[in-house]
Design an enzyme around this catalytic site. Sequence first.
Site, short mmCIF file in Angstrom:
data_model
loop_
_atom_site.label_atom_id
_atom_site.label_comp_id
_atom_site.label_asym_id
_atom_site.label_seq_id
_atom_site.Cartn_x
_atom_site.Cartn_y
_atom_site.Cartn_z
N ARG A 25 31.29 56.43 -16.22
CA ARG A 25 31.14 55.77 -14.92
C ARG A 25 30.78 54.29 -15.08
O ARG A 25 30.01 53.75 -14.29
CB ARG A 25 30.08 56.46 -14.06
CG ARG A 25 30.34 57.92 -13.78
CD ARG A 25 31.50 58.09 -12.81
NE ARG A 25 31.45 59.36 -12.14
CZ ARG A 25 31.04 59.55 -10.88
NH1 ARG A 25 30.67 58.54 -10.16
NH2 ARG A 25 31.02 60.75 -10.37
N ARG A 29 29.04 51.70 -8.76
CA ARG A 29 28.21 51.05 -7.75
C ARG A 29 27.08 50.18 -8.28
O ARG A 29 26.49 49.42 -7.53
CB ARG A 29 27.63 52.10 -6.80
CG ARG A 29 28.64 52.56 -5.77
CD ARG A 29 28.17 53.79 -5.07
NE ARG A 29 28.00 54.86 -6.04
CZ ARG A 29 27.58 56.08 -5.75
NH1 ARG A 29 27.23 56.39 -4.53
NH2 ARG A 29 27.47 56.99 -6.69
N ARG A 38 34.21 47.58 -2.57
CA ARG A 38 34.00 48.73 -1.70
C ARG A 38 33.61 48.35 -0.27
O ARG A 38 33.78 49.14 0.66
CB ARG A 38 32.97 49.66 -2.32
CG ARG A 38 33.54 50.51 -3.43
CD ARG A 38 34.44 51.63 -2.93
NE ARG A 38 33.64 52.74 -2.40
CZ ARG A 38 33.54 53.07 -1.13
NH1 ARG A 38 34.18 52.39 -0.20
NH2 ARG A 38 32.80 54.11 -0.76
N ASP A 74 39.46 59.26 -9.85
CA ASP A 74 38.42 60.27 -9.65
C ASP A 74 38.99 61.63 -10.01
O ASP A 74 40.21 61.84 -9.94
CB ASP A 74 37.93 60.28 -8.20
CG ASP A 74 36.60 61.00 -8.10
OD1 ASP A 74 35.55 60.38 -8.34
OD2 ASP A 74 36.60 62.22 -7.82
N TYR A 150 34.53 72.40 -6.59
CA TYR A 150 34.67 71.52 -5.43
C TYR A 150 35.62 72.10 -4.39
O TYR A 150 35.40 71.95 -3.18
CB TYR A 150 35.12 70.12 -5.85
CG TYR A 150 34.00 69.30 -6.46
CD1 TYR A 150 32.98 68.79 -5.64
CD2 TYR A 150 33.92 69.06 -7.82
CE1 TYR A 150 31.93 68.07 -6.18
CE2 TYR A 150 32.88 68.34 -8.38
CZ TYR A 150 31.88 67.84 -7.55
OH TYR A 150 30.84 67.13 -8.09
O1 CP3 Z 1 34.14 53.93 -14.77
C1 CP3 Z 1 34.40 55.09 -14.43
O2 CP3 Z 1 34.14 56.06 -15.15
C2 CP3 Z 1 35.03 55.24 -13.08
C3 CP3 Z 1 36.00 56.35 -12.94
C4 CP3 Z 1 35.37 57.66 -12.43
C5 CP3 Z 1 34.92 57.90 -11.10
N1 CP3 Z 1 34.60 59.24 -11.00
C6 CP3 Z 1 34.85 56.92 -10.00
C7 CP3 Z 1 33.97 57.20 -8.85
C8 CP3 Z 1 35.22 58.84 -13.16
C9 CP3 Z 1 35.49 59.09 -14.62
C10 CP3 Z 1 34.76 59.83 -12.24
C11 CP3 Z 1 34.56 61.23 -12.61
C12 CP3 Z 1 33.97 62.18 -11.65
N2 CP3 Z 1 34.09 62.19 -10.27
C13 CP3 Z 1 33.24 63.32 -12.03
C14 CP3 Z 1 32.97 63.76 -13.46
C15 CP3 Z 1 31.89 62.96 -14.10
C16 CP3 Z 1 30.53 63.21 -13.55
O3 CP3 Z 1 29.94 62.23 -13.07
O4 CP3 Z 1 30.05 64.33 -13.64
C17 CP3 Z 1 32.85 63.99 -10.84
C18 CP3 Z 1 32.02 65.25 -10.77
C19 CP3 Z 1 33.40 63.27 -9.75
C20 CP3 Z 1 33.34 63.61 -8.31
C21 CP3 Z 1 32.72 62.54 -7.51
N3 CP3 Z 1 33.30 61.34 -7.24
C22 CP3 Z 1 31.45 62.56 -6.90
C23 CP3 Z 1 30.46 63.71 -6.97
C24 CP3 Z 1 31.29 61.34 -6.25
C25 CP3 Z 1 30.16 60.88 -5.36
C26 CP3 Z 1 28.88 60.71 -6.07
C27 CP3 Z 1 28.91 59.60 -7.11
O5 CP3 Z 1 28.57 59.89 -8.25
O6 CP3 Z 1 29.23 58.47 -6.76
C28 CP3 Z 1 32.45 60.56 -6.51
C29 CP3 Z 1 32.74 59.19 -6.05
C30 CP3 Z 1 33.03 58.17 -7.08
N4 CP3 Z 1 33.91 58.33 -8.10
C31 CP3 Z 1 32.49 56.86 -7.13
C32 CP3 Z 1 33.07 56.24 -8.24
C33 CP3 Z 1 32.84 54.84 -8.71
C34 CP3 Z 1 31.55 56.23 -6.11
C35 CP3 Z 1 32.30 55.99 -4.86
C36 CP3 Z 1 31.72 54.90 -4.02
O7 CP3 Z 1 32.07 53.74 -4.26
O8 CP3 Z 1 30.98 55.21 -3.10
#
Ligand code: CP3
Length: 350
Positions: A25, A29, A38, A74, A150
Site C-alpha cells: 500500500r 492516503r 482523491r 484494488d 468480500y
Molecule cells: O500502493 C498500493 O499498494 C496501492 C494498490 C492497492 C490498493 N489496495 C489501493 C487502495 C493494493 C495492493 C490494494 C490491496 C487490497 N485492497 C487488499 C489486500 C491488502 C490488504 O491491505 O490486506 C484489500 C483487502 C483491499 C480491499 C480494500 N480496498 C479495502 C478494505 C479498502 C478500504 C480500506 C483501506 O485500507 O483503505 C480499499 C480501498 C483502497 N484500495 C484504498 C487504496 C489506496 C483507499 C481508498 C481511498 O482513497 O479512500
Amino acid sequence: MKSRERFLAAVEGSEVDRPPIWLMRQAGRYLPDYQAVRKAHSFWELCESPALTTRVALEPLQLFALDAAIVFSDILVVPRALGLGVTFEAAGPSVKHLLRTEADLSAWDFSKVEQRLLYVSEAAADLRNTLQGSHGLLGFAGAPFTLFCYAVEGSSEAEFEVARTMLLTQPDLARRAMEKMSDVVLNLCRAQVKAGVDVIQLFDTWAGLLSETTYRHMALPALSYIVKQLQSDGTPVMLYARGGLHLLSALKDTGARGISLDWRTPWREARAQLPSQLLQGQLDPLTLLANEASVQRETKALLDDMRATSDYRHCIVNLGHGILPSTPISSVQAMVKTVVESGRGAYAKR
Ligand code: CP3
C-alpha cells in the site's frame, strides 16, 4: 546494483548488495498528492485513468528510495467486474449484491469480464512505459478466498462469520464461487504480465481466519491453480496471508516462489521452515507510527534476521501489512534509509 536489478535478483534468489525494499500500500492516503487526487476523483475514476494511476504509483518512488512499484488498482476490481456493485464509503468497501445462494452465484456476469478489467492492464502498461525499467514492477490480485469473503459479507469484518459459516453449510457453493473467481483472477494476472509486470502478488488477507485443515480443503485448490498456471507461464508469484504463521506449510505447497509474511510471523522461524523460498516482510506497520529511533531499531533487527539466516538471499524488506493512512512520511524515510545504508553485512551480529 540498480533497483530493478536488485529486485529481480532477490526474486531469482541470486546475490544482492542489500535486500530490496517496497511497501504494501505504498501509494495511498498517507501521501499528500494521493489525497489531492482523491479530492478531485472518486476511487474508481482514479483506477480507470492510466494517467492518474501512474501518477499515484510514482509518488512513493519519488519520495523514497524504493526498489519496486506496484500497479495502482484494488483487489475488489474482480467482484466489481462480475457485477456485484462495489463502492467505497468512508468506512471502506461496500458490496451491493451479496453472495448467499445459488441464485446469487448464477447472477455473476462472466460475459466480457476481461474487457471490463482492461483498465487494470492499461494501468500496468502505462506505469511500465513510464518506469522504463528503472524499478521492479508488481502486478496483483486478490486470492479467491479473500474475494469470497468480500462477496459474501460486502465489507471488512473482524471474523467474517457469515462467509466462514458458509464454508460449513454450503461448501459446494463456496468452492464453486472460488473456482469461478480463480479463472477471472488468473486472466487478470496474465493481462498484467502481458502489460509488463515482473511479479504477481496475490493477497489472501483473510486467510489467517481459517484453520490449516479448512484452508487446505476449501481455499487452497483455487489458489494453487492460479499459482501453478502463472508460474508455468514463467511468472514468479508471491502470496500474502495475513496471520498466516500456521499456514506456512500449506502456502509452501502451492509452489509459489515467495511468501509475504505478516508482522506476527517470526522471521527466523519462517526461514527455518522455508530455507530457499523468497520471503518478504514483515515490519509491523504500527512501527511507522512510533518515533524514528524505533523505526531504525526495528528495521535493523529485521535486517539482522535476514543477514544471519540467509546472507540477505531470497529476501525482500516490506511491512507485514499495508501502510496505515496516519503514517508520517519521515518514518517511511527512516525505514528506507536504514535499508539503503545497510549494505551486505553492515548490521550483521558477528
Ligand atoms: O500502493 C498500493 O499498494 C496501492 C494498490 C492497492 C490498493 N489496495 C489501493 C487502495 C493494493 C495492493 C490494494 C490491496 C487490497 N485492497 C487488499 C489486500 C491488502 C490488504 O491491505 O490486506 C484489500 C483487502 C483491499 C480491499 C480494500 N480496498 C479495502 C478494505 C479498502 C478500504 C480500506 C483501506 O485500507 O483503505 C480499499 C480501498 C483502497 N484500495 C484504498 C487504496 C489506496 C483507499 C481508498 C481511498 O482513497 O479512500
